[in-house]
Scaffold this active site. Structure first.
Site, PDB file in Angstrom:
ATOM      1  N   ARG A  25       0.816  -1.219   0.000  1.00  0.00           N
ATOM      2  CA  ARG A  25       0.000   0.000   0.000  1.00  0.00           C
ATOM      3  C   ARG A  25       0.854   1.275   0.000  1.00  0.00           C
ATOM      4  O   ARG A  25       0.463   2.283  -0.581  1.00  0.00           O
ATOM      5  CB  ARG A  25      -0.950  -0.020   1.218  1.00  0.00           C
ATOM      6  CG  ARG A  25      -1.941   1.149   1.254  1.00  0.00           C
ATOM      7  CD  ARG A  25      -3.029   0.896   2.285  1.00  0.00           C
ATOM      8  NE  ARG A  25      -3.713   2.084   2.692  1.00  0.00           N
ATOM      9  CZ  ARG A  25      -4.898   2.492   2.231  1.00  0.00           C
ATOM     10  NH1 ARG A  25      -5.518   1.782   1.318  1.00  0.00           N
ATOM     11  NH2 ARG A  25      -5.461   3.597   2.676  1.00  0.00           N
ATOM     12  N   ILE A  51      -7.462   8.013  -1.439  1.00  0.00           N
ATOM     13  CA  ILE A  51      -7.352   6.549  -1.436  1.00  0.00           C
ATOM     14  C   ILE A  51      -8.174   6.116  -0.217  1.00  0.00           C
ATOM     15  O   ILE A  51      -8.002   6.653   0.881  1.00  0.00           O
ATOM     16  CB  ILE A  51      -5.875   6.080  -1.366  1.00  0.00           C
ATOM     17  CG1 ILE A  51      -5.754   4.563  -1.190  1.00  0.00           C
ATOM     18  CG2 ILE A  51      -5.081   6.770  -0.279  1.00  0.00           C
ATOM     19  CD1 ILE A  51      -4.303   4.024  -1.321  1.00  0.00           C
ATOM     20  N   SER A  52      -9.098   5.175  -0.419  1.00  0.00           N
ATOM     21  CA  SER A  52     -10.024   4.803   0.650  1.00  0.00           C
ATOM     22  C   SER A  52      -9.304   4.132   1.812  1.00  0.00           C
ATOM     23  O   SER A  52      -8.208   3.585   1.656  1.00  0.00           O
ATOM     24  CB  SER A  52     -11.095   3.851   0.112  1.00  0.00           C
ATOM     25  OG  SER A  52     -11.768   4.425  -0.988  1.00  0.00           O
ATOM     26  N   GLN A  53      -9.980   4.149   2.957  1.00  0.00           N
ATOM     27  CA  GLN A  53      -9.517   3.429   4.158  1.00  0.00           C
ATOM     28  C   GLN A  53      -9.361   1.936   3.804  1.00  0.00           C
ATOM     29  O   GLN A  53     -10.208   1.389   3.083  1.00  0.00           O
ATOM     30  CB  GLN A  53     -10.620   3.622   5.201  1.00  0.00           C
ATOM     31  CG  GLN A  53     -10.461   2.902   6.498  1.00  0.00           C
ATOM     32  CD  GLN A  53     -11.795   2.857   7.252  1.00  0.00           C
ATOM     33  OE1 GLN A  53     -12.870   2.954   6.653  1.00  0.00           O
ATOM     34  NE2 GLN A  53     -11.709   2.721   8.536  1.00  0.00           N
ATOM     35  N   PRO A  54      -8.306   1.274   4.289  1.00  0.00           N
ATOM     36  CA  PRO A  54      -8.103  -0.143   3.938  1.00  0.00           C
ATOM     37  C   PRO A  54      -9.353  -1.004   4.186  1.00  0.00           C
ATOM     38  O   PRO A  54      -9.725  -1.824   3.326  1.00  0.00           O
ATOM     39  CB  PRO A  54      -6.949  -0.581   4.847  1.00  0.00           C
ATOM     40  CG  PRO A  54      -6.199   0.686   5.153  1.00  0.00           C
ATOM     41  CD  PRO A  54      -7.216   1.795   5.151  1.00  0.00           C
TER      42      PRO A  54
END
Ligand code: SAH
Length: 206
Positions: A25, A51-54
């Site tokens: 990531r 970028i979205s939260q994992p």
């Protein structure tokens, strides 16, 4: 990240967990945020996008219910991270982004990371990609006012579409499944995404 943020919150599909173990990531976040790459929140990637939260990436991926080897469409390439996760599991990933700079950056990173099963398009993903359809799964990583009919119609039989639907500042993550000409909808959880802008999304401002 995988133990605390994903398994700890109920993500259990081994294919999804393995994909998260394989994708680096930190390669997908801007260098100034590298120290936060595995933190439990979204990060800015430029052009007002994130970028979205994992966990959200994992939940959306799991909600596609992939078996492995499918052809999947992603709308909103952004950093390219979600595309990498999908490419670990699927046979073919088509990803479409409206911001040319973001697309070029994601393309560069994904090629450096060695992915060969990703097809890139620049344009309005609310129209889907007619000539590449049908898709076994479609994932939309920006919030839409309504589920675009065009995307539903580009699903293969049994295919699933995962999309945040609702207002500009808060949405419900919805999974749509195709059975013949019928579509069933299931609400997954509340979420907050940047707006999906395009013909079957929100109008462009300014
Ligand atoms: N999946 C991304 C998250 C991207 S944020 C990741 O893993 O990093 C959402 C992205 O959707 C933004 O980059 C935005 O530019 C893009 N977007 C918004 N509307 C779009 C549209 N109609 N077609 C394609 N991309 C769109």
């Amino acid at each position: 990240m995988v133990e605390d943020q994903l398994i700890g919150r109920g993500i259990s599909d081994p294919k999804v967990l393995k994909a998260f173990m394989n994708v680096r990531r930190h390669r997908f976040v801007p260098p100034s945020f590298a120290a936060d790459a595995y933190a439990d929140h979204p990060l800015p990637i430029g052009h007002g996008q994130t970028i979205s939260q994992p966990y959200m990436v994992a939940l959306m991926t799991e909600s596609l219910r992939l078996k492995g080897g499918e052809k999947v469409l992603e709308v909103g390439t952004g950093s390219g991270y979600q595309a990498a996760i999908l490419a670990e599991i699927c046979g073919q990933v088509c990803t479409i982004e409206r911001e040319a700079d973001l697309l070029e950056n994601a393309k560069r990173i994904l090629s450096k990371e060695g992915y060969k099963n990703i097809d890139f398009r620049c344009g309005d993903g609310t129209r889907g990609i007619e000539e590449a359809a049908p898709f076994d799964g479609i994932i939309v990583t920006a919030g839409a006012p309504l589920v675009p009919e065009t995307l539903k119609l580009q699903l293969a039989e049994g295919g699933r579409l995962v999309i945040p639907v609702g207002g500009m500042f808060g949405q419900m993550l919805v999974a749509v499944q195709r059975k013949g000409d019928e579509f069933t909808e299931e609400n997954i959880c509340g979420c907050v995404f940047v707006p999906l802008i395009g013909e079957y999304g929100w109008p462009e401002r300014g």
